[in-house]
Scaffold this motif. Structure first.
Motif, PDB file in Angstrom:
ATOM      1  N   MET A  93       0.848  -1.191   0.000  1.00  0.00           N
ATOM      2  CA  MET A  93       0.000   0.000   0.000  1.00  0.00           C
ATOM      3  C   MET A  93       0.888   1.247   0.000  1.00  0.00           C
ATOM      4  SD  MET A  93      -1.352  -0.325   3.960  1.00  0.00           S
ATOM      5  CE  MET A  93      -2.365   1.147   3.918  1.00  0.00           C
ATOM      6  N   PRO A  94       0.382   2.386  -0.516  1.00  0.00           N
ATOM      7  CA  PRO A  94       1.200   3.596  -0.677  1.00  0.00           C
ATOM      8  C   PRO A  94       1.312   4.445   0.592  1.00  0.00           C
ATOM      9  CG  PRO A  94      -0.973   3.991  -1.576  1.00  0.00           C
ATOM     10  CD  PRO A  94      -0.952   2.545  -1.141  1.00  0.00           C
ATOM     11  N   LEU A  95       1.585   3.811   1.695  1.00  0.00           N
ATOM     12  CA  LEU A  95       1.718   4.515   2.967  1.00  0.00           C
ATOM     13  C   LEU A  95       3.110   5.147   3.033  1.00  0.00           C
ATOM     14  CD1 LEU A  95      -0.205   4.754   5.432  1.00  0.00           C
ATOM     15  CD2 LEU A  95       1.102   2.901   6.490  1.00  0.00           C
ATOM     16  N   LYS A  96       3.184   6.469   3.208  1.00  0.00           N
ATOM     17  CA  LYS A  96       4.464   7.178   3.178  1.00  0.00           C
ATOM     18  C   LYS A  96       5.079   7.346   4.567  1.00  0.00           C
ATOM     19  CE  LYS A  96       3.676   9.783  -1.080  1.00  0.00           C
ATOM     20  NZ  LYS A  96       4.726   9.041  -1.810  1.00  0.00           N
ATOM     21  N   GLU A  97       4.252   7.307   5.601  1.00  0.00           N
ATOM     22  CA  GLU A  97       4.748   7.458   6.974  1.00  0.00           C
ATOM     23  C   GLU A  97       4.076   6.437   7.865  1.00  0.00           C
ATOM     24  OE1 GLU A  97       3.967  11.440   8.190  1.00  0.00           O
ATOM     25  OE2 GLU A  97       5.597  12.296   7.007  1.00  0.00           O
ATOM     26  N   ALA A  98       4.817   5.943   8.843  1.00  0.00           N
ATOM     27  CA  ALA A  98       4.229   5.050   9.835  1.00  0.00           C
ATOM     28  C   ALA A  98       3.356   5.888  10.758  1.00  0.00           C
ATOM     29  CB  ALA A  98       5.329   4.356  10.640  1.00  0.00           C
ATOM     30  N   PRO A  99       2.057   5.603  10.834  1.00  0.00           N
ATOM     31  CA  PRO A  99       1.164   6.404  11.687  1.00  0.00           C
ATOM     32  C   PRO A  99       1.642   6.382  13.145  1.00  0.00           C
ATOM     33  CG  PRO A  99      -0.080   4.918  10.262  1.00  0.00           C
ATOM     34  CD  PRO A  99       1.349   4.496  10.170  1.00  0.00           C
ATOM     35  N   LEU A 100       1.797   7.539  13.742  1.00  0.00           N
ATOM     36  CA  LEU A 100       2.304   7.608  15.116  1.00  0.00           C
ATOM     37  C   LEU A 100       1.353   6.958  16.115  1.00  0.00           C
ATOM     38  CD1 LEU A 100       3.921  11.167  15.283  1.00  0.00           C
ATOM     39  CD2 LEU A 100       5.036   8.942  15.046  1.00  0.00           C
ATOM     40  N   TRP A 101       0.060   6.914  15.782  1.00  0.00           N
ATOM     41  CA  TRP A 101      -0.898   6.308  16.711  1.00  0.00           C
ATOM     42  C   TRP A 101      -0.639   4.812  16.881  1.00  0.00           C
ATOM     43  CZ3 TRP A 101      -3.255   2.392  14.333  1.00  0.00           C
ATOM     44  CH2 TRP A 101      -3.522   2.468  12.967  1.00  0.00           C
ATOM     45  N   VAL A 102       0.031   4.199  15.911  1.00  0.00           N
ATOM     46  CA  VAL A 102       0.340   2.760  16.016  1.00  0.00           C
ATOM     47  C   VAL A 102       1.101   2.467  17.301  1.00  0.00           C
ATOM     48  CG1 VAL A 102       1.730   0.896  15.023  1.00  0.00           C
ATOM     49  CG2 VAL A 102       0.325   2.329  13.538  1.00  0.00           C
ATOM     50  N   PHE A 103       1.973   3.377  17.680  1.00  0.00           N
ATOM     51  CA  PHE A 103       2.857   3.153  18.813  1.00  0.00           C
ATOM     52  C   PHE A 103       2.198   3.478  20.150  1.00  0.00           C
ATOM     53  CE2 PHE A 103       5.102   4.380  14.942  1.00  0.00           C
ATOM     54  CZ  PHE A 103       5.690   3.146  14.667  1.00  0.00           C
ATOM     55  N   GLU A 104       0.908   3.799  20.088  1.00  0.00           N
ATOM     56  CA  GLU A 104       0.109   3.968  21.303  1.00  0.00           C
ATOM     57  C   GLU A 104      -0.632   2.675  21.647  1.00  0.00           C
ATOM     58  OE1 GLU A 104       0.386   6.649  23.104  1.00  0.00           O
ATOM     59  OE2 GLU A 104       1.684   7.577  21.573  1.00  0.00           O
ATOM     60  N   LEU A 105      -0.542   1.690  20.773  1.00  0.00           N
ATOM     61  CA  LEU A 105      -1.193   0.392  21.007  1.00  0.00           C
ATOM     62  C   LEU A 105      -0.288  -0.448  21.901  1.00  0.00           C
ATOM     63  CD1 LEU A 105      -2.412  -0.197  17.342  1.00  0.00           C
ATOM     64  CD2 LEU A 105      -3.849   0.368  19.300  1.00  0.00           C
ATOM     65  N   GLN A 106      -0.384  -0.228  23.177  1.00  0.00           N
ATOM     66  CA  GLN A 106       0.552  -0.786  24.136  1.00  0.00           C
ATOM     67  C   GLN A 106       0.580  -2.313  24.185  1.00  0.00           C
ATOM     68  OE1 GLN A 106       2.684   1.349  26.073  1.00  0.00           O
ATOM     69  NE2 GLN A 106       1.909   2.729  24.500  1.00  0.00           N
ATOM     70  N   ASP A 107      -0.498  -2.975  23.761  1.00  0.00           N
ATOM     71  CA  ASP A 107      -0.558  -4.436  23.816  1.00  0.00           C
ATOM     72  C   ASP A 107      -0.190  -5.096  22.489  1.00  0.00           C
ATOM     73  OD1 ASP A 107      -1.305  -4.573  26.498  1.00  0.00           O
ATOM     74  OD2 ASP A 107      -3.420  -4.294  26.027  1.00  0.00           O
ATOM     75  N   LEU A 108       0.264  -4.314  21.539  1.00  0.00           N
ATOM     76  CA  LEU A 108       0.604  -4.857  20.233  1.00  0.00           C
ATOM     77  C   LEU A 108       1.798  -5.816  20.340  1.00  0.00           C
ATOM     78  CD1 LEU A 108      -0.710  -4.276  17.477  1.00  0.00           C
ATOM     79  CD2 LEU A 108       1.226  -2.765  16.987  1.00  0.00           C
ATOM     80  N   GLU A 109       1.664  -7.002  19.715  1.00  0.00           N
ATOM     81  CA  GLU A 109       2.719  -8.016  19.762  1.00  0.00           C
ATOM     82  C   GLU A 109       3.330  -8.289  18.391  1.00  0.00           C
ATOM     83  OE1 GLU A 109       1.183 -11.503  21.636  1.00  0.00           O
ATOM     84  OE2 GLU A 109       0.782 -10.487  23.551  1.00  0.00           O
ATOM     85  N   TYR A 110       2.543  -8.099  17.331  1.00  0.00           N
ATOM     86  CA  TYR A 110       3.006  -8.388  15.981  1.00  0.00           C
ATOM     87  C   TYR A 110       2.768  -7.163  15.098  1.00  0.00           C
ATOM     88  CZ  TYR A 110       2.600 -13.177  17.728  1.00  0.00           C
ATOM     89  OH  TYR A 110       2.710 -14.305  18.483  1.00  0.00           O
ATOM     90  N   LEU A 111       3.829  -6.678  14.457  1.00  0.00           N
ATOM     91  CA  LEU A 111       3.718  -5.485  13.627  1.00  0.00           C
ATOM     92  C   LEU A 111       4.478  -5.674  12.321  1.00  0.00           C
ATOM     93  CD1 LEU A 111       2.900  -2.499  13.218  1.00  0.00           C
ATOM     94  CD2 LEU A 111       4.975  -1.864  14.491  1.00  0.00           C
ATOM     95  N   THR A 112       3.835  -5.355  11.208  1.00  0.00           N
ATOM     96  CA  THR A 112       4.455  -5.473   9.886  1.00  0.00           C
ATOM     97  C   THR A 112       4.288  -4.195   9.086  1.00  0.00           C
ATOM     98  OG1 THR A 112       4.191  -7.884   9.668  1.00  0.00           O
ATOM     99  CG2 THR A 112       4.304  -6.627   7.634  1.00  0.00           C
ATOM    100  N   PHE A 113       5.393  -3.730   8.502  1.00  0.00           N
ATOM    101  CA  PHE A 113       5.372  -2.702   7.472  1.00  0.00           C
ATOM    102  C   PHE A 113       6.110  -3.310   6.282  1.00  0.00           C
ATOM    103  CE2 PHE A 113       5.247   0.111  11.289  1.00  0.00           C
ATOM    104  CZ  PHE A 113       4.071   0.786  11.000  1.00  0.00           C
ATOM    105  N   GLY A 114       5.390  -3.805   5.299  1.00  0.00           N
ATOM    106  CA  GLY A 114       6.026  -4.477   4.174  1.00  0.00           C
ATOM    107  C   GLY A 114       5.585  -3.904   2.839  1.00  0.00           C
ATOM    108  N   ARG A 115       6.556  -3.617   1.987  1.00  0.00           N
ATOM    109  CA  ARG A 115       6.282  -3.066   0.660  1.00  0.00           C
ATOM    110  C   ARG A 115       5.388  -1.825   0.741  1.00  0.00           C
ATOM    111  NH1 ARG A 115       6.373  -8.684  -0.921  1.00  0.00           N
ATOM    112  NH2 ARG A 115       4.119  -8.852  -0.696  1.00  0.00           N
TER     113      ARG A 115
END
Length: 217
Positions: A93-115
């Motif tokens: 997907m054409p995402l240009k920046e990693a959304p900062l709100w992602v890092f507020e998900l304190q219980d997140l265990e699996y994270l992918t930024f691919g292509r």
């Protein structure tokens, strides 16, 4: 409608629901009344898809959310209301920046930024203390922030096929890290602090077909 959503509850085969989402326009999706039963949701499969249903915040039982093969350029921060979310995937997907709100998900265990078109991983990555798996495959990132070393529970890191040339020297602080996939990346050398004996052969990423439902490259 309830019976329709129950069909996909606790189901690992996303294809039928994914295709269903792509068939309907924004107005039809807005009228859904039973989103709370969904636990796994993929939004994509159609590169013309360019929006995220606002109603996604009502998926309060959602554990895994994947954005895949779409034309979405911005993802709403209402997703931070999904308190049960453990897995978040952005790819193709054409995402240009990693959304900062992602890092507020304190219980997140699996994270992918691919292509994606992301060229920088924010230092806020260090907030994800429960993160176990970070996949940055085929990314345009060239470096990773030192704050990554604050993800004390990180077990698997993949920069497969990425532009990453340098890893943080502090990576050796991650004592739970047992898999580091650098295959086909532009990495020039490993950090001297990294104890390579902890990267066990029998637990390499190459032997894992999927993690939490996501197929690996």
């Amino acid at each position: 409608m309830l019976s329709f959503f129950n069909k996909f509850k606790k189901q690992k085969d996303y294809t039928p629901f994914l295709e269903w989402v792509n068939k309907y326009n924004r107005e039809n999706i807005y009228k859904l009344e039973h989103l709370p039963v969904i636990e796994w949701l993929h939004i994509g499969g159609d590169f013309e898809l360019d929006f995220v249903p606002e109603e996604i915040e009502y998926c309060q039982n959602l554990k895994e959310l994947s954005f895949d093969k779409n034309n979405i350029r911005e993802v709403p921060d209402t997703i931070t209301k999904l308190k049960n979310l453990k897995t978040l995937i952005f790819k193709d997907m054409p995402l240009k920046e990693a959304p900062l709100w992602v890092f507020e998900l304190q219980d997140l265990e699996y994270l992918t930024f691919g292509r994606t078109d992301i060229t920088e991983l924010p230092k806020e990555i260090g907030k994800l203390k429960k993160l176990k798996y970070l996949n940055l495959y085929t990314s345009k990132l060239k470096t990773l922030p030192d704050e990554l070393c604050e993800c004390e529970n990180l077990e698997i890191l993949s920069i497969f096929g990425s532009e990453v040339e340098v890893l943080p020297e502090c990576l050796g602080r991650l004592k739970k890290l047992y898999t580091l996939n650098t295959e086909y990346s532009k990495l020039k050398k490993l950090p001297t602090s990294l104890d390579t004996t902890q990267l066990t052969n029998e637990k390499t990423l190459f032997g894992i077909n999927s993690i939490n439902g996501e197929m690996m490259p």
